[in-house]
Scaffold this motif. Structure first.
Motif, PDB file in Angstrom:
ATOM      1  N   ARG A  56       0.855  -1.176   0.000  1.00  9.17           N
ATOM      2  CA  ARG A  56       0.000   0.000   0.000  1.00  9.17           C
ATOM      3  C   ARG A  56       0.895   1.231   0.000  1.00  9.17           C
ATOM      4  O   ARG A  56       2.087   1.145   0.302  1.00  9.17           O
ATOM      5  CB  ARG A  56      -0.958   0.011   1.188  1.00  9.17           C
ATOM      6  N   LYS A  58       2.290   4.760   1.453  1.00  7.43           N
ATOM      7  CA  LYS A  58       2.407   5.396   2.759  1.00  7.43           C
ATOM      8  C   LYS A  58       1.397   6.518   2.838  1.00  7.43           C
ATOM      9  O   LYS A  58       1.086   7.162   1.823  1.00  7.43           O
ATOM     10  CB  LYS A  58       3.808   5.975   2.954  1.00  7.43           C
ATOM     11  N   SER A  59       0.877   6.762   4.011  1.00  7.92           N
ATOM     12  CA  SER A  59      -0.079   7.867   4.151  1.00  7.92           C
ATOM     13  C   SER A  59       0.632   9.180   3.882  1.00  7.92           C
ATOM     14  O   SER A  59       1.799   9.359   4.214  1.00  7.92           O
ATOM     15  CB  SER A  59      -0.703   7.873   5.548  1.00  7.92           C
TER      16      SER A  59
END
Length: 61
Positions: A56, A58-59
């Motif tokens: 995913r 990274k924020s």
């Protein structure tokens, strides 16, 4: 980005279960993914999304 050749990455992708390749190559790949803002979710890691292992962003990326 990782400095690895396409055939090396293709061999890693074709691996079943444990990734084939030497540790140095694997670390280069993981480092390049990290620099690109990609998190590798390993089996057993806590994921804030549904599902299991995978990747995913990274924020904030």
């Amino acid at each position: 980005m990782s400095g690895l050749s396409l055939p090396t990455i293709q061999r890693m992708e074709a691996s079943e279960g444990v990734i084939r390749g030497n540790v140095d190559s694997l670390m280069k790949l993981l480092d390049a993914l990290d620099r690109a803002g990609i998190i590798v979710i390993r089996p057993g890691d806590v994921s804030d999304a549904t599902g299991g292992r995978g990747v995913r962003l990274k924020s904030g990326t």
